[in-house]
Scaffold this motif. Structure first.
Motif, PDB file in Angstrom:
ATOM      1  N   PHE A 129      41.046  -6.046 -14.236  1.00 25.89           N
ATOM      2  CA  PHE A 129      40.986  -6.522 -12.855  1.00 25.89           C
ATOM      3  C   PHE A 129      42.071  -7.564 -12.597  1.00 25.89           C
ATOM      4  O   PHE A 129      42.574  -8.203 -13.515  1.00 25.89           O
ATOM      5  N   ARG A 130      42.416  -7.695 -11.313  1.00 27.85           N
ATOM      6  CA  ARG A 130      43.455  -8.649 -10.922  1.00 27.85           C
ATOM      7  C   ARG A 130      42.835  -9.938 -10.397  1.00 27.85           C
ATOM      8  O   ARG A 130      41.642  -9.985 -10.079  1.00 27.85           O
ATOM      9  N   MET A 131      43.669 -10.955 -10.285  1.00 29.35           N
ATOM     10  CA  MET A 131      43.198 -12.204  -9.693  1.00 29.35           C
ATOM     11  C   MET A 131      42.909 -12.011  -8.210  1.00 29.35           C
ATOM     12  O   MET A 131      43.625 -11.284  -7.516  1.00 29.35           O
ATOM     13  N   PHE A 172      38.944 -17.033 -16.690  1.00 29.63           N
ATOM     14  CA  PHE A 172      39.983 -16.010 -16.512  1.00 29.63           C
ATOM     15  C   PHE A 172      41.223 -16.606 -15.846  1.00 29.63           C
ATOM     16  O   PHE A 172      42.358 -16.366 -16.279  1.00 29.63           O
ATOM     17  N   THR A 173      41.024 -17.407 -14.797  1.00 31.96           N
ATOM     18  CA  THR A 173      42.153 -17.969 -14.057  1.00 31.96           C
ATOM     19  C   THR A 173      42.911 -18.983 -14.900  1.00 31.96           C
ATOM     20  O   THR A 173      44.140 -19.093 -14.802  1.00 31.96           O
ATOM     21  N   SER A 174      42.201 -19.738 -15.731  1.00 28.94           N
ATOM     22  CA  SER A 174      42.866 -20.690 -16.629  1.00 28.94           C
ATOM     23  C   SER A 174      43.795 -19.967 -17.586  1.00 28.94           C
ATOM     24  O   SER A 174      44.925 -20.406 -17.847  1.00 28.94           O
ATOM     25  N   SER A 198      31.796 -17.005 -22.642  1.00 30.13           N
ATOM     26  CA  SER A 198      32.615 -16.544 -21.517  1.00 30.13           C
ATOM     27  C   SER A 198      34.099 -16.757 -21.802  1.00 30.13           C
ATOM     28  O   SER A 198      34.937 -15.923 -21.415  1.00 30.13           O
ATOM     29  N   TRP A 199      34.451 -17.850 -22.464  1.00 28.49           N
ATOM     30  CA  TRP A 199      35.853 -18.090 -22.805  1.00 28.49           C
ATOM     31  C   TRP A 199      36.357 -17.040 -23.786  1.00 28.49           C
ATOM     32  O   TRP A 199      37.481 -16.537 -23.657  1.00 28.49           O
ATOM     33  N   GLU A 200      35.540 -16.701 -24.768  1.00 28.45           N
ATOM     34  CA  GLU A 200      35.952 -15.710 -25.762  1.00 28.45           C
ATOM     35  C   GLU A 200      36.047 -14.315 -25.145  1.00 28.45           C
ATOM     36  O   GLU A 200      37.007 -13.575 -25.378  1.00 28.45           O
ATOM     37  N   THR A 201      35.049 -13.946 -24.338  1.00 27.44           N
ATOM     38  CA  THR A 201      35.016 -12.609 -23.746  1.00 27.44           C
ATOM     39  C   THR A 201      36.203 -12.370 -22.827  1.00 27.44           C
ATOM     40  O   THR A 201      36.861 -11.317 -22.887  1.00 27.44           O
TER      41      THR A 201
END
Length: 447
Positions: A129-131, A172-174, A198-201
């Motif tokens: 997916f995109r931002m 994701f954005t980071s 969530s950070w790892e995924t």
């Protein structure tokens, strides 16, 4: 003539090609991948016009069979990609190759994504997916600020705050920011270690971050990977908690396993869930050591009791970085204290999201906010006598943090938490439901 005329009066139904995968109880652990341009229910009925006793099937996955250029790809394209990833077609009883593959749904997703993006996708990533527009704007603003500050004052470490609601997609954005700035070393620190998943995924499932490595204490314990085992030629993301990195060993020194963290010059340090630690002044000493005496101000015993549970001392090494990124959905203390200037803050609220949802132009594609829940804001008016208490007209203070404070009934088990002033909270709820009596004012004065 009638047939030609009907072609224009009754245009053909738009074809919607799909790739699908389904399981069958006769082939445990296997999936069959197929292609169709008809509804999946119709296609499955063709596969299974009747079912034998004890037999059943389940459609596990359905995805568009259009690639990034809008061209159709077929099931055999996905089959080839599965083979390339080491998932080979099973043999039928007569020894011939079947279309059943011993693989998982995620394996099929990764193969489909590889076909769509014309890549091998060796890491079996499943997300592409995109931002959203606001995420891209956050990246542009932050990148521009970091670069301008570095140019203006190369010795100064710039910092930026993302004041963004839940489900903004901060992780994701980071990572997209780190990628946009070609960062190779990113350290994530939090007071809430539970957010690690969530950070790892996000890092390991999205195609944008192929080749990136994720390291944490939990990952090391599960896989046996040590910091020295990481490929230094590829980007590294390290996740940890303040409690761990501020902690010391029994002798009062840095924990051996954390020495590499302090020896690394990080491209960016990300403070996740910053509102949990923004007011903890002692935590800032980890990054703001200006001289050898600055740590003398630390009250080690108080910090050990109230903050890290294993406090640092004046010999603690600082962590160096080029940039700080602070993430929070409720950074009220940081904003009230003026810690960040206006050009150091990106904000995205529930109201912003609802507005974007309503104003989305369908000509730009599917509405990315369609799945976001609707927000309904409700207000209530409280009696003037109680408003005076809240405005401190009669008393020195009224603190909502104290009023709604909670503590666990069983030490170390937050799930057993109860309101400290349970009776008063209940009276407050009764008040906003309309059960106001003058005696309520006297009750609130006691809190």
């Amino acid at each position: 003539m009638a047939d030609i005329f009907d072609q224009y009066v009754h245009p053909k139904t738009e074809v919607k090609p799909i790739i699908y995968a389904y399981s069958d109880t006769r082939f445990p652990g296997c999936l069959k991948v197929g292609y169709t341009d008809r509804p999946i229910e119709v296609r499955m009925h063709e596969h299974y016009p009747t079912l034998t006793p004890g037999q059943s099937y389940k459609v596990e996955y359905v995805e568009s069979a259009l690639n990034a250029d809008g061209a159709i790809f077929m099931d055999h394209d996905v089959h080839r990609m599965l083979e390339a990833h080491g998932f080979h077609a099973q043999k039928s009883p007569d020894g011939k190759k079947s279309e059943w593959y011993k693989c998982t749904v995620d394996d099929v997703k990764a193969a489909v994504l590889a076909v769509k993006t014309s890549s091998l996708n060796l890491e079996n990533r499943t997300q592409n997916f995109r931002m959203r527009p606001e995420q891209a704007r956050a990246v542009r603003m932050t990148k521009a600020y970091f670069e301008s500050e570095t140019k203006r004052n190369p010795k100064h470490t710039a910092k930026f705050l993302w004041n963004a609601k839940m489900r903004f997609g901060k992780t994701f954005t980071s990572y997209e920011l780190a990628k946009a700035m070609d960062m190779k070393r990113v350290l994530i620190l939090t007071f809430k270690p539970a957010v690690e998943e969530s950070w790892e995924t996000d890092l390991l499932s999205h195609v944008d971050f192929e080749g990136w490595q994720f390291y944490s204490r939990e990952v090391s314990q599960e896989t046996g990977i040590r910091p020295e085992d990481l490929d230094q030629s590829r980007p590294i993301v390290c996740f940890g908690s303040f409690q761990d990195f501020l902690g010391t060993n029994a002798a009062g020194g840095i924990k051996a396993k954390n020495e590499w963290v302090h020896a690394t010059n990080w491209d960016m340090v990300i403070f996740d869930e910053y509102h949990f630690g923004a007011w903890r002044e002692n935590a800032k000493h980890l990054f703001e050591k200006e001289d050898e005496d600055s740590y003398d101000e630390l009250d080690i015993d108080k910090y050990k009791k109230n903050e890290a549970d294993n406090a640092v001392n004046e010999d603690f090494l600082p962590i160096t970085t080029k940039y700080y990124l602070f993430l929070s959905g409720t950074p009220f203390r940081a904003l009230n204290t003026g810690e960040f200037m206006e050009d150091q803050i990106f904000s995205w609220t529930y109201s912003d999201e609802q507005k974007a949802k309503e104003e989305w132009d369908d000509n730009d594609g599917p509405n990315p906010y369609a799945s976001m829940p609707e927000m309904v804001m409700m207000t209530y008016r409280i009696p003037d006598e109680i408003r005076r208490i809240a405005y401190n007209e009669d008393f020195n203070e009224f603190d909502l943090n104290v009023f709604f404070a909670a503590k666990p009934e069983v030490e170390g088990h937050p799930e057993t938490s109860q309101f400290v002033y349970k009776d008063y909270v209940q009276k407050w709820l009764s008040l906003i439901r309309g059960a106001y009596m003058p005696s309520t004012v006297d009750d609130l004065k006691l809190v």
